[in-house]
Scaffold this motif. Structure first.
Motif, PDB file in Angstrom:
ATOM      1  N   ILE A 145      28.246  47.548  15.355  1.00  0.00           N
ATOM      2  CA  ILE A 145      28.977  47.943  16.548  1.00  0.00           C
ATOM      3  C   ILE A 145      28.272  49.087  17.269  1.00  0.00           C
ATOM      4  CG2 ILE A 145      31.218  48.690  17.435  1.00  0.00           C
ATOM      5  CD1 ILE A 145      31.006  45.874  16.027  1.00  0.00           C
ATOM      6  N   LYS A 146      28.010  48.893  18.532  1.00  0.00           N
ATOM      7  CA  LYS A 146      27.230  49.845  19.303  1.00  0.00           C
ATOM      8  C   LYS A 146      27.973  51.155  19.536  1.00  0.00           C
ATOM      9  CE  LYS A 146      23.481  47.487  20.242  1.00  0.00           C
ATOM     10  NZ  LYS A 146      22.169  47.950  19.789  1.00  0.00           N
ATOM     11  N   ARG A 147      27.217  52.231  19.560  1.00  0.00           N
ATOM     12  CA  ARG A 147      27.781  53.533  19.877  1.00  0.00           C
ATOM     13  C   ARG A 147      28.119  53.601  21.370  1.00  0.00           C
ATOM     14  NH1 ARG A 147      26.378  57.381  15.827  1.00  0.00           N
ATOM     15  NH2 ARG A 147      24.830  56.566  14.363  1.00  0.00           N
ATOM     16  N   ASN A 148      29.217  54.305  21.676  1.00  0.00           N
ATOM     17  CA  ASN A 148      29.587  54.597  23.059  1.00  0.00           C
ATOM     18  C   ASN A 148      29.808  53.360  23.906  1.00  0.00           C
ATOM     19  OD1 ASN A 148      29.197  57.395  22.464  1.00  0.00           O
ATOM     20  ND2 ASN A 148      27.011  57.114  22.797  1.00  0.00           N
ATOM     21  N   VAL A 149      30.135  52.247  23.265  1.00  0.00           N
ATOM     22  CA  VAL A 149      30.475  51.027  23.988  1.00  0.00           C
ATOM     23  C   VAL A 149      31.824  50.557  23.470  1.00  0.00           C
ATOM     24  CG1 VAL A 149      29.822  48.659  24.515  1.00  0.00           C
ATOM     25  CG2 VAL A 149      28.045  50.399  24.228  1.00  0.00           C
ATOM     26  N   PHE A 150      32.784  50.352  24.355  1.00  0.00           N
ATOM     27  CA  PHE A 150      34.128  50.003  23.885  1.00  0.00           C
ATOM     28  C   PHE A 150      34.161  48.621  23.256  1.00  0.00           C
ATOM     29  CE2 PHE A 150      38.387  48.301  24.217  1.00  0.00           C
ATOM     30  CZ  PHE A 150      39.138  49.326  23.681  1.00  0.00           C
ATOM     31  N   GLU A 151      33.507  47.654  23.894  1.00  0.00           N
ATOM     32  CA  GLU A 151      33.518  46.301  23.352  1.00  0.00           C
ATOM     33  C   GLU A 151      32.705  46.243  22.069  1.00  0.00           C
ATOM     34  OE1 GLU A 151      32.651  47.033  26.426  1.00  0.00           O
ATOM     35  OE2 GLU A 151      34.300  46.246  27.622  1.00  0.00           O
ATOM     36  N   PHE A 152      33.040  45.303  21.217  1.00  0.00           N
ATOM     37  CA  PHE A 152      32.273  45.104  20.000  1.00  0.00           C
ATOM     38  C   PHE A 152      31.033  44.289  20.339  1.00  0.00           C
ATOM     39  CE2 PHE A 152      36.242  45.440  17.132  1.00  0.00           C
ATOM     40  CZ  PHE A 152      36.168  46.814  17.217  1.00  0.00           C
ATOM     41  N   THR A 153      29.922  44.976  20.558  1.00  0.00           N
ATOM     42  CA  THR A 153      28.684  44.293  20.913  1.00  0.00           C
ATOM     43  C   THR A 153      27.676  44.444  19.786  1.00  0.00           C
ATOM     44  OG1 THR A 153      27.783  46.254  22.028  1.00  0.00           O
ATOM     45  CG2 THR A 153      29.032  44.700  23.364  1.00  0.00           C
ATOM     46  N   VAL A 154      26.769  43.482  19.681  1.00  0.00           N
ATOM     47  CA  VAL A 154      25.760  43.482  18.633  1.00  0.00           C
ATOM     48  C   VAL A 154      24.386  43.338  19.255  1.00  0.00           C
ATOM     49  CG1 VAL A 154      27.357  42.470  16.970  1.00  0.00           C
ATOM     50  CG2 VAL A 154      25.884  40.971  18.329  1.00  0.00           C
ATOM     51  N   ASP A 155      23.344  43.646  18.479  1.00  0.00           N
ATOM     52  CA  ASP A 155      21.985  43.392  18.940  1.00  0.00           C
ATOM     53  C   ASP A 155      21.786  41.888  19.052  1.00  0.00           C
ATOM     54  OD1 ASP A 155      20.881  45.999  19.175  1.00  0.00           O
ATOM     55  OD2 ASP A 155      20.787  46.143  16.995  1.00  0.00           O
ATOM     56  N   GLY A 156      21.119  41.468  20.105  1.00  0.00           N
ATOM     57  CA  GLY A 156      20.918  40.045  20.325  1.00  0.00           C
ATOM     58  C   GLY A 156      21.926  39.491  21.306  1.00  0.00           C
ATOM     59  N   GLN A 157      22.259  38.228  21.158  1.00  0.00           N
ATOM     60  CA  GLN A 157      23.150  37.535  22.078  1.00  0.00           C
ATOM     61  C   GLN A 157      24.592  38.024  21.930  1.00  0.00           C
ATOM     62  OE1 GLN A 157      22.378  34.959  24.447  1.00  0.00           O
ATOM     63  NE2 GLN A 157      24.436  35.535  25.072  1.00  0.00           N
ATOM     64  N   ASN A 158      25.228  38.342  23.069  1.00  0.00           N
ATOM     65  CA  ASN A 158      26.648  38.681  23.083  1.00  0.00           C
ATOM     66  C   ASN A 158      27.367  37.745  24.042  1.00  0.00           C
ATOM     67  OD1 ASN A 158      27.265  41.379  21.503  1.00  0.00           O
ATOM     68  ND2 ASN A 158      25.278  41.670  22.488  1.00  0.00           N
ATOM     69  N   TYR A 159      28.676  37.600  23.831  1.00  0.00           N
ATOM     70  CA  TYR A 159      29.468  36.673  24.625  1.00  0.00           C
ATOM     71  C   TYR A 159      30.705  37.400  25.142  1.00  0.00           C
ATOM     72  CZ  TYR A 159      26.666  33.329  21.971  1.00  0.00           C
ATOM     73  OH  TYR A 159      25.629  32.648  21.390  1.00  0.00           O
ATOM     74  N   LYS A 160      31.111  37.064  26.358  1.00  0.00           N
ATOM     75  CA  LYS A 160      32.304  37.655  26.930  1.00  0.00           C
ATOM     76  C   LYS A 160      33.522  37.298  26.072  1.00  0.00           C
ATOM     77  CE  LYS A 160      35.036  37.960  31.172  1.00  0.00           C
ATOM     78  NZ  LYS A 160      35.178  37.470  32.583  1.00  0.00           N
ATOM     79  N   GLY A 161      34.313  38.316  25.723  1.00  0.00           N
ATOM     80  CA  GLY A 161      35.515  38.070  24.953  1.00  0.00           C
ATOM     81  C   GLY A 161      35.267  37.675  23.510  1.00  0.00           C
ATOM     82  N   GLN A 162      34.081  37.984  22.994  1.00  0.00           N
ATOM     83  CA  GLN A 162      33.793  37.605  21.604  1.00  0.00           C
ATOM     84  C   GLN A 162      34.719  38.343  20.639  1.00  0.00           C
ATOM     85  OE1 GLN A 162      29.662  38.583  21.294  1.00  0.00           O
ATOM     86  NE2 GLN A 162      30.002  40.757  21.035  1.00  0.00           N
TER      87      GLN A 162
END
Length: 272
Positions: free
Chosen positions: A205-222
Motif C-alpha cells: 500500500i502506497k504512502r500518502n495515497v488514500f486508495e489502495f494502490t500497488v506497484d504495477g497495474q492498478n484498476y479503478k475501484g479495485q
C-alpha cells in the motif's frame, strides 16, 4: 514442501494493531515457520508459530551485544530492524533449537528470513515452492519479507564491509537505516547470490495515497479480499465481479488508520 523455512520477527513493549491479523494469517501458512522474539506473552496453538520470550527489551539487547561482540547502542525496538542481516548469526542457537523442537532431528533450515508484522499473508505456497527456492538464494528483497539461503557464505556477510557501509557503524546511528533493504541486498548480490524478487507479488500500500494502490497495474475501484487464506484483488466490470490476481501478502506501511478501520469493520474485505 521439502525446503524448510524460518521467518523471524520481533515485537517488544506492545503489539501492533495489525498483530492479530498477522498472526492468524501466518499460522495458516504451515510450510513456513515463524519465530517471534518478544517480551510479551503471545498465545498461539499453531505448530508453525514459535515464540522466544525475553524478560525485557533490555535483556534482549544485552544478549545481542554480547553475541555480536560490541555495544550496538540500540535503545528502541524499532531500531532492531537493522539487526536483520545478522539474524542467522545472532540467533543461530535458537534457530537450531526451534528446528529440533519442530522436526525432531539435527537438521537445519534451508532458508531463514525476516518480516514485518504490519501485513496480512495470503497463500505463501502459491508463490514459494521447492522449484522456486532451489533456483535462488534470496527470495524477495524487501524488509517486510525476505528469505536468505542458510549457508555461511551469506550468514557471515553482516560483519563484512561493503564500500562505505559497515553494520557496526549503522547500528550506532539512532535512526532506522533500512540496511536489510539496501546494503545487505547489495552484499548478497556481490557475494554471488541468485536473487528472485518481484514487486508484483506484493500488495504494498502506497504512502500518502488514500486508495489502495500497488506497484504495477492498478484498476479503478479495485478491492483486496482476504478469503480462504488468500489475498485476492477483484474489480467490478459492468456489474460483474472479476478476479484479477493473487498476492503473497498485503503490506500496510504507514497507513494504520485506513487499514485498521477497514479491517475492524470487515476483516474479510479491504476496499480501495
Amino acid at each position: 514442501m521439502e525446503n524448510k523455512i524460518i521467518v523471524i520477527t520481533s515485537r517488544f513493549g506492545s503489539l501492533s494493531e495489525f498483530f492479530d491479523l498477522w498472526l492468524k494469517s501466518a499460522s495458516r501458512n504451515k510450510d513456513v515457520d515463524f519465530l517471534i522474539l518478544t517480551d510479551i506473552d503471545i498465545k498461539c496453538n499453531a505448530d508453525n508459530i514459535m515464540v522466544e520470550k525475553y524478560s525485557s527489551f533490555k535483556q534482549f539487547i544485552n544478549e545481542v551485544n554480547e553475541k555480536i561482540g560490541y555495544n550496538t547502542g540500540i535503545v528502541t525496538p524499532f531500531k532492531t530492524a537493522d539487526l536483520r542481516p545478522a539474524y542467522a548469526f545472532l540467533f543461530e542457537d535458537i534457530i537450531k533449537q526451534k528446528y529440533y523442537e519442530r522436526y525432531g532431528n539435527k537438521g537445519k533450515y534451508d532458508f531463514w528470513g525476516y518480516c514485518d508484522t504490519d501485513l496480512i499473508f495470503g497463500d505463501l505456497s502459491h508463490f514459494i515452492s521447492d522449484d522456486t527456492l532451489d533456483n535462488c538464494d534470496v527470495f524477495q528483497t524487501w524488509g517486510h519479507f525476505t528469505l536468505v539461503r542458510n549457508i555461511d557464505k551469506f550468514n557471515q556477510l553482516y560483519g563484512a564491509c561493503y564500500k562505505q557501509y559497515k553494520l557496526k557503524k549503522s547500528l550506532k546511528l539512532p535512526e532506522n537505516c533500512m540496511v536489510e533493504e539496501g546494503p545487505f541486498i547489495l552484499q548478497l548480490h556481490a557475494a554471488g547470490a541468485r536473487i528472485d524478487s518481484d514487486v508484483r507479488r506484493i500488495a504494498d500500500i502506497k504512502r500518502n495515497v488514500f486508495e489502495f494502490t500497488v506497484d504495477g497495474q492498478n484498476y479503478k475501484g479495485q478491492r483486496f479480499i482476504y478469503q480462504s487464506g488468500k489475498i485476492i484483488r477483484i474489480i467490478e466490470n459492468e456489474g460483474q465481479i472479476c478476479v484479477v490476481d493473487e498476492f503473497m501478502y498485503m503490506h500496510f506501511m504507514s497507513k494504520p488508520s485506513i487499514a485498521s478501520t477497514t479491517t475492524k469493520q470487515n476483516p474479510a474485505l479491504l476496499q480501495g
